[in-house]
Design an enzyme around this catalytic site. Sequence first.
Site, short mmCIF file in Angstrom:
data_model
loop_
_atom_site.label_atom_id
_atom_site.label_comp_id
_atom_site.label_asym_id
_atom_site.label_seq_id
_atom_site.Cartn_x
_atom_site.Cartn_y
_atom_site.Cartn_z
N ARG A 225 -46.42 -29.74 46.47
CA ARG A 225 -46.30 -30.28 47.74
C ARG A 225 -47.23 -31.79 48.50
O ARG A 225 -46.62 -32.38 49.07
CB ARG A 225 -46.82 -30.09 49.27
CG ARG A 225 -46.12 -29.71 50.26
CD ARG A 225 -44.70 -29.84 50.37
NE ARG A 225 -44.20 -29.72 51.84
CZ ARG A 225 -43.38 -31.17 53.24
NH1 ARG A 225 -42.63 -31.54 51.08
NH2 ARG A 225 -42.98 -30.66 53.59
N ASP B 37 -52.05 -28.07 52.40
CA ASP B 37 -51.47 -27.27 51.58
C ASP B 37 -51.88 -26.69 50.67
O ASP B 37 -52.41 -27.82 50.03
CB ASP B 37 -50.26 -27.86 51.10
CG ASP B 37 -49.21 -26.67 51.58
OD1 ASP B 37 -47.80 -26.79 52.25
OD2 ASP B 37 -49.24 -26.13 50.02
N VAL C 13 -42.06 -26.74 59.40
CA VAL C 13 -42.67 -26.34 60.64
C VAL C 13 -44.26 -27.62 60.46
O VAL C 13 -44.34 -28.34 61.71
CB VAL C 13 -43.51 -24.82 60.80
CG1 VAL C 13 -44.25 -25.23 62.48
CG2 VAL C 13 -42.46 -24.52 61.40
N THR D 15 -44.48 -16.73 57.21
CA THR D 15 -44.20 -15.13 57.17
C THR D 15 -43.03 -15.14 56.33
O THR D 15 -41.98 -14.41 57.45
CB THR D 15 -44.66 -14.65 58.84
OG1 THR D 15 -43.88 -15.93 59.27
CG2 THR D 15 -46.21 -14.91 59.20
N CYS E 3 -35.89 -17.45 59.27
CA CYS E 3 -36.36 -17.17 60.48
C CYS E 3 -35.07 -16.06 61.09
O CYS E 3 -35.86 -15.00 61.34
CB CYS E 3 -36.47 -18.39 61.41
SG CYS E 3 -37.40 -19.49 61.22
N ARG F 195 -33.68 -20.65 50.77
CA ARG F 195 -34.82 -19.47 50.75
C ARG F 195 -33.67 -18.68 51.67
O ARG F 195 -33.51 -18.92 52.69
CB ARG F 195 -35.69 -19.61 51.71
CG ARG F 195 -36.60 -20.32 50.81
CD ARG F 195 -38.06 -21.18 51.54
NE ARG F 195 -37.51 -21.61 53.10
CZ ARG F 195 -38.74 -21.65 53.84
NH1 ARG F 195 -39.71 -21.23 53.47
NH2 ARG F 195 -38.33 -22.44 54.67
N THR G 7 -44.47 -16.92 62.59
CA THR G 7 -43.64 -15.95 63.27
C THR G 7 -43.91 -14.43 63.30
O THR G 7 -44.46 -13.99 61.68
CB THR G 7 -42.53 -16.07 63.56
OG1 THR G 7 -42.14 -17.44 63.71
CG2 THR G 7 -41.57 -15.12 64.22
N1 LIG Z 1 -37.97 -22.89 59.78
C1 LIG Z 1 -38.17 -23.10 60.46
O1 LIG Z 1 -36.94 -23.69 60.94
C2 LIG Z 1 -39.00 -21.78 61.16
C3 LIG Z 1 -38.66 -21.94 62.81
C4 LIG Z 1 -39.59 -21.73 63.51
C5 LIG Z 1 -41.49 -20.49 63.11
N2 LIG Z 1 -41.11 -20.27 61.75
C6 LIG Z 1 -41.75 -19.46 61.47
O2 LIG Z 1 -43.06 -20.69 61.27
C7 LIG Z 1 -43.89 -20.28 59.93
C8 LIG Z 1 -43.46 -21.28 58.62
O3 LIG Z 1 -41.93 -21.97 58.52
P1 LIG Z 1 -42.28 -22.70 57.28
O4 LIG Z 1 -40.34 -22.89 57.20
O5 LIG Z 1 -42.65 -23.98 57.53
O6 LIG Z 1 -42.19 -22.34 56.20
P2 LIG Z 1 -42.11 -23.53 54.85
O7 LIG Z 1 -42.22 -22.20 53.83
O8 LIG Z 1 -42.14 -24.46 54.56
O9 LIG Z 1 -44.20 -24.19 54.45
C9 LIG Z 1 -45.35 -23.53 54.64
C10 LIG Z 1 -45.92 -24.02 54.13
O10 LIG Z 1 -47.39 -23.16 53.69
C11 LIG Z 1 -47.68 -23.66 52.19
N3 LIG Z 1 -48.80 -22.50 52.07
C12 LIG Z 1 -48.68 -21.09 52.12
N4 LIG Z 1 -49.88 -20.58 52.24
C13 LIG Z 1 -50.73 -21.22 52.36
C14 LIG Z 1 -51.73 -20.87 52.52
N5 LIG Z 1 -52.53 -20.44 52.48
N6 LIG Z 1 -52.69 -22.02 52.73
C15 LIG Z 1 -52.04 -23.73 52.82
N7 LIG Z 1 -50.62 -24.14 53.12
C16 LIG Z 1 -49.77 -22.82 52.78
C17 LIG Z 1 -47.02 -23.33 51.97
O11 LIG Z 1 -47.00 -24.27 50.36
C18 LIG Z 1 -45.82 -24.45 52.20
O12 LIG Z 1 -45.96 -25.98 52.29
C19 LIG Z 1 -43.33 -19.01 59.14
O13 LIG Z 1 -43.83 -18.20 60.01
C20 LIG Z 1 -42.02 -19.01 60.31
O14 LIG Z 1 -41.80 -17.79 60.57
C21 LIG Z 1 -40.32 -22.11 61.37
#
Ligand SMILES: NC(=O)c1ccc[n+]([C@@H]2O[C@H](COP(=O)([O-])OP(=O)(O)OC[C@H]3O[C@@H](n4cnc5c(N)ncnc54)[C@H](O)[C@@H]3O)[C@@H](O)[C@H]2O)c1
Length: 440
Positions: free
Chosen positions: A48, A43, A25, A93, A268, A340, A128
């Site tokens: 990363r 990050d 995201v 999350t 998700c 995942r 989310t």
């Molecule tokens: N993947 C999707 O398609 C999608 C779509 C809609 C919503 N979401 C929501 O968006 C959010 C993020 O999802 P994602 O898929 O991008 O996750 P992700 O795991 O791909 O990425 C999250 C990033 O955050 C970093 N991170 C973790 N803890 C951290 C912190 N304390 N400080 C800074 N960086 C930190 C991780 O190293 C990682 O690079 C979630 O809540 C998810 O439910 C995801």
Amino acid sequence: MSEITTPPRQIGAETRVAVVGLGYVGLPLAVALAAHVEVLGYDISERRVAELQAGEDRTHEVSPERLADSTLAVTHDPARLKDADCFIVTVPTPVDEQKRPNLDALLAAARTVGEQLAPGALVVFESTVWPGVTEDICRPEIEQRSGLTCGVDFHLGYSPERINPGDREHTVERIVKIVAAQDAETAQALATLYGKVTAGGVFIAKDIRTAEAAKVIENAQRDINIAFINEVAQIFHKMELSVHDVLEAANTKWNFLDFKPGLVGGHCIGVDPYYLAHRAVEIGHDPEIILAGRRINDSMGTFFADSIMAQLAGSSGSTGTPGPILVLGLSFKENVPDLRNSQVVDIVARLRVCGYRVQVHDPVADAAEAKRLYDIELKSDLADANAQYICVLGAVAHDAFRAFTTESFAALLAPGGLVADIKGLWRDVAMPAGIRRWTL
Ligand SMILES: NC(=O)c1ccc[n+]([C@@H]2O[C@H](COP(=O)([O-])OP(=O)(O)OC[C@H]3O[C@@H](n4cnc5c(N)ncnc54)[C@H](O)[C@@H]3O)[C@@H](O)[C@H]2O)c1
């Protein structure tokens, strides 16, 4: 005496945005925003950040060319966030092993923001969650770390993310973006900021809780719809009817919803309903449909494994026959590397526990990640197949697998072998003589 409020910063070309969490995201959003405003991505993962600095996005959401052309700066050093006018939090999350929401990353990110926050800044959460997390759980964390007061010194918002990994049509630049904030001025500032990025338009939701609720039901609704199709697929299977044939017919009705049976994995759809269910239980409501949907979808790996083993009975490793099973695809979704919550893992585990030798091939997934997450060694190519497999199991609809022909199966399968087509990928492909087919 009334409090003196620092108004939310205005959004303009000189606005500095900090995106916290550069995953599926955060990175596409940060790159899209960087075309309009100054963006610093942060990050917690050193790896990363180093990969992005080297121009590589291992999620494949942003191409190397786009990354190279972007003015986005990335850092692993939270102290560099202190000049931000707007923080956007996009951290994971997930749920834990008991399917309970795990807010650790979100709270850690809230603390990081709190430590760097300056008066007047906006803080927007995109992760989310269930309704109330932003205001009741994240807000106090930020206030405590910053010593600032929300609504007075800084301003809170929420803007759920709708992107869909691997989907090149519904990108962050094209979809309607919901924004919400604790006050109208902040909501307007967020509408201006996100309006720069998306041509799809911005919808200002009534308030933060409403926006949180909208997001979590979008995914819970998908989960329930897929669960319904998975349930009828199992019923029709017992009746020796193909759910694919049934759906083809039913889909000719104008208002029939076009969902497909299959495995529901990823970060998700298989996770977010647990967030809503968790909160429902906390406030004394039994979330029956939401959890029934989760149960059905979570059981599909076992259903597929058992159905396939029933087909293989008598010709299998468990009875001493040599050939292994080849599973095609491990990632949670077609053409994305994300492993995942892959439900294919359930199929592999069950087949192995029942004595079958199983090999897994996935040209899209990262082999090191497969080993780390699931202790599965990915088979790197199929050139040495020598028609040895008793079963080829199509688990993920990667383009490379969709392209399989009659000859592909002839090269892989031993005489009498089985093609288990759980996605209905090869319904139009003729099987070589003597090769059996199983599909829903
Ligand atoms: N993947 C999707 O398609 C999608 C779509 C809609 C919503 N979401 C929501 O968006 C959010 C993020 O999802 P994602 O898929 O991008 O996750 P992700 O795991 O791909 O990425 C999250 C990033 O955050 C970093 N991170 C973790 N803890 C951290 C912190 N304390 N400080 C800074 N960086 C930190 C991780 O190293 C990682 O690079 C979630 O809540 C998810 O439910 C995801």
